[in-house]
Design an enzyme around this catalytic site. Structure first.
Site, PDB file in Angstrom:
ATOM      1  N   CYS A 161       0.501  -1.177  -0.068  1.00 43.08           N
ATOM      2  CA  CYS A 161      -0.103  -0.009   0.045  1.00 43.08           C
ATOM      3  C   CYS A 161       0.752   1.205  -0.096  1.00 43.08           C
ATOM      4  O   CYS A 161       1.792   1.265   0.767  1.00 43.08           O
ATOM      5  CB  CYS A 161      -0.842   0.123   1.359  1.00 43.08           C
ATOM      6  SG  CYS A 161      -2.230  -0.922   1.138  1.00 43.08           S
TER       7      CYS A 161
ATOM      8  N   GLN B  17      -3.978  -7.286  -6.458  1.00 43.55           N
ATOM      9  CA  GLN B  17      -4.330  -7.750  -5.163  1.00 43.55           C
ATOM     10  C   GLN B  17      -5.649  -7.019  -4.837  1.00 43.55           C
ATOM     11  O   GLN B  17      -5.950  -5.861  -4.540  1.00 43.55           O
ATOM     12  CB  GLN B  17      -3.390  -7.391  -4.048  1.00 43.55           C
ATOM     13  CG  GLN B  17      -3.681  -8.201  -2.907  1.00 43.55           C
ATOM     14  CD  GLN B  17      -2.683  -7.851  -1.440  1.00 43.55           C
ATOM     15  OE1 GLN B  17      -2.732  -6.899  -1.196  1.00 43.55           O
ATOM     16  NE2 GLN B  17      -2.458  -9.004  -0.789  1.00 43.55           N
TER      17      GLN B  17
ATOM     18  N   TYR C 274      -7.699  -8.495   7.772  1.00 41.22           N
ATOM     19  CA  TYR C 274      -8.418  -7.970   7.067  1.00 41.22           C
ATOM     20  C   TYR C 274      -9.832  -8.856   6.717  1.00 41.22           C
ATOM     21  O   TYR C 274      -9.911 -10.097   7.428  1.00 41.22           O
ATOM     22  CB  TYR C 274      -7.956  -7.365   5.595  1.00 41.22           C
ATOM     23  CG  TYR C 274      -6.903  -6.534   5.785  1.00 41.22           C
ATOM     24  CD1 TYR C 274      -7.086  -5.137   6.621  1.00 41.22           C
ATOM     25  CD2 TYR C 274      -5.652  -6.718   5.412  1.00 41.22           C
ATOM     26  CE1 TYR C 274      -6.145  -4.296   6.873  1.00 41.22           C
ATOM     27  CE2 TYR C 274      -4.581  -6.072   5.574  1.00 41.22           C
ATOM     28  CZ  TYR C 274      -4.957  -4.689   6.448  1.00 41.22           C
ATOM     29  OH  TYR C 274      -4.027  -3.768   6.820  1.00 41.22           O
TER      30      TYR C 274
ATOM     31  N   ARG D  74       9.967  -4.830   1.596  1.00 43.06           N
ATOM     32  CA  ARG D  74      10.853  -3.861   2.279  1.00 43.06           C
ATOM     33  C   ARG D  74      12.306  -3.771   1.369  1.00 43.06           C
ATOM     34  O   ARG D  74      12.991  -2.619   1.068  1.00 43.06           O
ATOM     35  CB  ARG D  74      11.045  -3.831   3.758  1.00 43.06           C
ATOM     36  CG  ARG D  74       9.891  -3.355   4.383  1.00 43.06           C
ATOM     37  CD  ARG D  74       9.839  -3.838   5.821  1.00 43.06           C
ATOM     38  NE  ARG D  74       9.668  -5.301   6.126  1.00 43.06           N
ATOM     39  CZ  ARG D  74       9.577  -5.842   7.115  1.00 43.06           C
ATOM     40  NH1 ARG D  74       9.696  -5.379   8.163  1.00 43.06           N
ATOM     41  NH2 ARG D  74       9.625  -7.182   7.067  1.00 43.06           N
TER      42      ARG D  74
HETATM   43  C1  LIG Z   1       4.625  -0.275   2.630  1.00 44.76           C
HETATM   44  C2  LIG Z   1       4.196  -1.588   2.892  1.00 44.76           C
HETATM   45  C3  LIG Z   1       2.962  -1.525   2.332  1.00 44.76           C
HETATM   46  C4  LIG Z   1       2.340  -2.806   2.316  1.00 44.76           C
HETATM   47  N1  LIG Z   1       1.254  -3.308   1.949  1.00 44.76           N
HETATM   48  C5  LIG Z   1       0.439  -4.411   1.872  1.00 44.76           C
HETATM   49  C6  LIG Z   1      -0.452  -4.647   1.150  1.00 44.76           C
HETATM   50  O1  LIG Z   1      -0.935  -3.869   0.473  1.00 44.76           O
HETATM   51  N2  LIG Z   1      -1.017  -5.964   0.919  1.00 44.76           N
HETATM   52  C7  LIG Z   1      -0.253  -6.838   1.642  1.00 44.76           C
HETATM   53  O2  LIG Z   1      -0.812  -8.156   1.447  1.00 44.76           O
HETATM   54  N3  LIG Z   1       0.804  -6.842   2.350  1.00 44.76           N
HETATM   55  C8  LIG Z   1       1.204  -5.691   2.360  1.00 44.76           C
HETATM   56  N4  LIG Z   1       2.473  -5.083   2.815  1.00 44.76           N
HETATM   57  C9  LIG Z   1       3.226  -6.431   3.550  1.00 44.76           C
HETATM   58  C10 LIG Z   1       4.220  -6.978   2.508  1.00 44.76           C
HETATM   59  O3  LIG Z   1       3.624  -7.395   1.200  1.00 44.76           O
HETATM   60  C11 LIG Z   1       5.069  -8.203   3.186  1.00 44.76           C
HETATM   61  O4  LIG Z   1       4.123  -9.306   3.365  1.00 44.76           O
HETATM   62  C12 LIG Z   1       5.697  -7.707   4.275  1.00 44.76           C
HETATM   63  O5  LIG Z   1       6.322  -6.494   4.456  1.00 44.76           O
HETATM   64  C13 LIG Z   1       7.070  -8.712   4.722  1.00 44.76           C
HETATM   65  O6  LIG Z   1       7.712  -8.888   3.676  1.00 44.76           O
HETATM   66  P1  LIG Z   1       9.240  -8.029   3.606  1.00 44.76           P
HETATM   67  O7  LIG Z   1      10.000  -8.553   4.956  1.00 44.76           O
HETATM   68  O8  LIG Z   1       9.863  -8.546   2.609  1.00 44.76           O
HETATM   69  O9  LIG Z   1       9.033  -6.784   3.912  1.00 44.76           O
HETATM   70  C14 LIG Z   1       3.278  -4.154   2.944  1.00 44.76           C
HETATM   71  C15 LIG Z   1       4.337  -3.876   3.551  1.00 44.76           C
HETATM   72  C16 LIG Z   1       4.765  -2.436   3.422  1.00 44.76           C
HETATM   73  C17 LIG Z   1       6.524  -2.629   4.028  1.00 44.76           C
END
Ligand SMILES: Cc1cc2nc3c(=O)[nH]c(=O)nc-3n(C[C@H](O)[C@H](O)[C@H](O)COP(=O)(O)O)c2cc1C
Length: 366
Positions: free
Chosen positions: A26, A107, A189, A331
């Protein structure tokens, strides 16, 4: 040895050029001036840079299936033609300029009782009141998420309405040119709210047993599968654990994944958490990858791993050892939108660069 991470993945008729994918993120950047829920220049830059950076597939941020399903007033949506047009522009860019025939998925989400909240960089937190553009949220019951305002318990007709909204949003996603669709069934959600025994205490046909708690998630799977082409893969993001006593656990998730696969889900994107504020997550590198591995092995469905996966060797190891079929990154992708170009170099895989950046190809080391 050829890289497993950079090998193609076939899902129905879609060939994804490799298994290093962008996790949905997001951006809370759809401003009223550019249209409610309409992705704009920010989203084009944000998602476009991953395409130029060599990602195999980019998942859009959670796109709300109706206005009440937005996490915040600045969320993207797929419930209007203007929103679909905003996405079309981004899809065209990704397809035209991706370094590696990049694919893009939508998504689809409804935030339920966690909707109408302030976005992270708003300087405020909790629920947005009506006076500031917020709305009354909906959930399986009127129990709020800790610290948020009280939702209205959904009626039978409202539940059926949400199922129809998911289907309508999926149709818009197909018409806009997305390559695939992911149903957001995770992170506390709406669909996860119905699935989690910690939240769903309904006693009608939508709650009371594991089967009834799963009913909404699977009804949405059926409704979306019915409107997208047979040739298009369908993904489902789940929270494999609520990280709380009495909540969703990996056993429940394996059974859900199996039921979803029987109904035409082609890959389960295995995340965790988000249902309740008292969750206790032990977040270490790759902390959710074991869930992806177990769901893949026991449900017999392809999975995506996500969560604190940051290095090329870690991602390569997951795919090469058959622990997951794809690796989502959030990230790490923000830190380095060209992560896949660098990872390919590190793994000795000869990836195509966009011609505009060719002078930076590290033929002789960085
Ligand atoms: C800025 C941001 C926005 C996110 N928005 C969503 C989202 O819209 N839908 C979702 O399923 N997960 C969302 N997440 C979770 C990520 O998709 C991911 O599952 C989570 O950050 C863990 O992965 P990472 O360690 O690679 O960051 C978001 C994460 C971040 C950092």
């Amino acid at each position: 040895m050829p890289s497993a991470l950079f090998s193609p993945l076939q899902l129905r008729s879609l060939t994804v050029p490799h298994r290093g994918w962008v996790s949905p993120m997001c951006q809370y950047s759809c401003h009223p001036e550019t249209g409610e829920g309409v992705p704009n220049d920010w989203h084009l830059m944000h998602l476009g840079s991953f395409a130029a950076g060599g990602a195999g597939l980019i998942m859009s941020e959670a796109a709300a299936v109706n206005p009440a399903g937005r996490i915040s007033p600045l969320d993207a949506g797929l419930y209007s033609d203007a929103q679909a047009e905003g996405w079309e522009r981004i899809i065209r860019f990704v397809h035209q300029y991706g370094a590696v025939d990049c694919k893009i998925g939508a998504q689809l989400a409804h935030a339920g009782r966690k909707a109408s909240t302030y976005w992270p960089f708003s300087g405020r937190s909790g629920s947005v009141p009506g006076s500031d553009g917020g709305w009354v949220t909906a959930g399986p019951t009127n129990q709020p998420f800790d610290g948020y305002s009280e939702p209205a318990a959904m009626s039978e007709a409202e539940i059926q309405g949400v199922v129809a909204d998911f289907a309508a949003a999926a149709s818009r996603a197909v018409a806009a040119g997305f390559d695939t669709v992911e149903i957001h069934g995770a992170h506390g959600y709406l669909l996860h709210q119905f699935q989690s025994p910690l939240i769903n205490t309904r006693t009608d046909s939508w709650g009371g047993s594991e089967e009834k708690r799963n009913k909404l998630m699977l009804a949405v799977v059926d409704a979306v599968r019915a409107v997208i082409p047979d040739s298009m893969p369908l993904l489902l993001r789940i929270s494999a654990s609520d990280w709380a006593e009495g909540g969703v656990d990996v056993g429940i998730s394996v059974r859900l994944a199996r039921a979803a696969a029987e109904r035409g889900v082609d890959l389960v994107d295995v995340s965790s958490g988000g249902a309740v504020a008292h969750q206790r997550i032990h977040a270490v590198p790759g902390y959710q990858a074991g869930f992806a591995e177990q769901v893949k092995r026991e449900a017999g469905v392809p999975t995506g791993a996500v969560g604190l996966l940051t290095s090329a060797t870690q991602a390569e190891d997951l795919v090469a050892n058959g622990r997951a079929d794809a690796v989502f990154m959030a990230r790490a992708a923000l830190r380095d939108p060209h992560w896949w170009l660098r990872a390919a170099y590190e793994l000795g895989h000869d990836i195509t660069w966009v011609p505009q950046y060719e002078r930076a190809v590290p033929r002789h080391g960085f």
